[in-house]
Design a protein around this motif. Structure first.
Motif, short mmCIF file in Angstrom:
data_model
loop_
_atom_site.label_atom_id
_atom_site.label_comp_id
_atom_site.label_asym_id
_atom_site.label_seq_id
_atom_site.Cartn_x
_atom_site.Cartn_y
_atom_site.Cartn_z
N GLY A 134 0.92 -1.13 0.01
CA GLY A 134 -0.18 0.19 0.12
C GLY A 134 0.82 1.18 -0.06
N ALA A 135 1.93 1.28 -0.52
CA ALA A 135 2.89 2.37 -0.73
C ALA A 135 3.84 2.07 -1.77
CB ALA A 135 3.96 2.35 0.73
N ARG A 142 -6.54 -2.65 3.52
CA ARG A 142 -7.67 -3.22 3.85
C ARG A 142 -7.87 -4.38 3.00
NH1 ARG A 142 -9.89 1.91 4.17
NH2 ARG A 142 -10.42 2.91 6.04
N ASP A 143 -7.43 -4.61 2.03
CA ASP A 143 -7.53 -5.30 0.86
C ASP A 143 -6.81 -6.94 1.48
OD1 ASP A 143 -8.77 -3.74 -0.61
OD2 ASP A 143 -7.04 -3.63 -2.00
N TYR A 144 -5.93 -6.83 2.26
CA TYR A 144 -5.39 -8.06 2.94
C TYR A 144 -5.47 -8.04 4.28
CZ TYR A 144 -3.23 -8.00 -1.88
OH TYR A 144 -3.13 -8.19 -2.94
N ARG A 145 -5.14 -9.13 4.92
CA ARG A 145 -4.86 -9.34 6.67
C ARG A 145 -3.41 -8.93 6.98
NH1 ARG A 145 -4.60 -13.66 10.31
NH2 ARG A 145 -4.48 -15.22 8.51
N MET A 146 -3.27 -7.50 7.04
CA MET A 146 -2.06 -7.23 7.23
C MET A 146 -1.80 -5.82 7.87
SD MET A 146 -1.13 -4.42 5.23
CE MET A 146 0.59 -4.13 4.52
N ILE A 147 -0.62 -5.74 8.65
CA ILE A 147 -0.59 -4.39 9.14
C ILE A 147 1.28 -4.12 9.02
CG2 ILE A 147 0.05 -5.35 11.60
CD1 ILE A 147 -1.19 -2.59 12.43
N TYR A 148 1.53 -2.96 8.56
CA TYR A 148 2.83 -2.60 8.58
C TYR A 148 3.17 -1.67 9.55
CZ TYR A 148 7.34 -0.90 6.89
OH TYR A 148 8.52 -0.25 6.72
#
Ligand code: ZN
Length: 271
Positions: free
Chosen positions: A142-143, A226-232
């Motif tokens: 997302g970046a 939000r399109d994935y189950r992720m956090i950065y």
């Protein structure tokens, strides 16, 4: 003995009687009888020394969270032997300081994430530049690519941008995060509509740095696509990262939130 003291004693006895009469089922604890989930910690031990130090401390931090067999934590320095069939066994992959390298590793990781896999990524795990040549990763992250950083590593004031979120709901509105190298991005996460920025480096820090100085610009630090189950989390440089209780709480919140959204069901809920 006065009537007052007698009454007090009776009250104490009654109260303790009530306490001891409580049934264990009345207590709201939810104790695991088996590990709740499986996590794979992926890291490099040949990266920049400050990123390797962070990896060692991160393993220790997440390993301590397994105490009482709360979850299974495996670790690896290579995803070479982790095809999709093996990756999908894990509820979350924690990428500490690196991202999949080989083509086959990248394809397996893509398949894992596109099929509901969980990811917690720190600092150098999100680093990418013109030589990375992995467009899917930018879509996922997302970046864009790395733009610049402040140097040397130093503490910074972080502010919560999204307060109504499981990862931030018990954090203060702003806090001073330990010494870190702060990355800034081309096309920062807050410019993408599928991305929710949770914390940013406060504009009050500017100018930040002594050798390499950053004086303005959007500076997201923690976000989710939000399109994935992720956090950065753009945090993870050097040996101070686990010295702050608030930041440690953020790390636990991030892991817990990603795992709680598993397609297999929230392992923390009482069943
Ligand atoms: Zn770094």
């Amino acid at each position: 003995m006065t009537r007052k003291i007698l009454t007090l004693m009776l009250l104490v006895l009654t109260a303790s009687g009530i306490m001891s009469a409580q049934q264990p089922t009345d207590y709201p604890g939810n104790y695991a009888h088996a590990p709740r989930f499986k996590a794979l910690l992926y890291y490099s031990d040949t990266a920049e020394p400050d990123h390797v130090i962070f990896a060692d401390q991160a393993y220790d931090f997440f390993w301590r969270l397994t105490w009482g067999e709360g979850y299974i934590l495996d670790k690896t320095t290579s995803l070479h032997d982790y095809p999709y069939e093996r990756l999908k066994d894990y509820d979350v992959i924690i990428c500490i300081n690196t991202a999949p390298v080989e083509e086959a590793e990248r394809k397996a990781f893509e398949q894992y994430m596109e099929n509901g896999g969980g990811w917690v990524g720190f600092h150098a795990a999100g680093y990418n530049d013109a030589s990375t040549k992995w467009p899917w990763y930018n879509k996922f992250l997302g970046a864009g690519t790395f733009l610049c950083n402040s140097w040397p590593p130093q503490p910074a004031l972080l502010e919560v941008n999204t307060k109504n979120h499981p990862v931030t709901k018990n954090l203060p509105d702003e806090f001073v995060a330990p010494r870190c190298e702060w990355y800034m991005w081309n096309e920062p996460a807050n410019s993408r509509k599928n991305v929710q920025v949770l914390l940013s480096l406060s504009q009050k820090n500017f100018p930040i740095g002594i050798k390499d100085v950053v004086s303005f610009g959007d500076f997201p630090i923690v976000w989710t696509n939000r399109d994935y189950r992720m956090i950065y989390l753009n945090i993870g440089h050097g040996n101070d990262e686990f010295t702050d209780a608030t930041q440690n709480l953020l790390f636990v919140n991030a892991l817990r939130w990603v795992v709680s959204k598993s397609p297999k069901g929230d392992p923390f809920l009482i069943r």
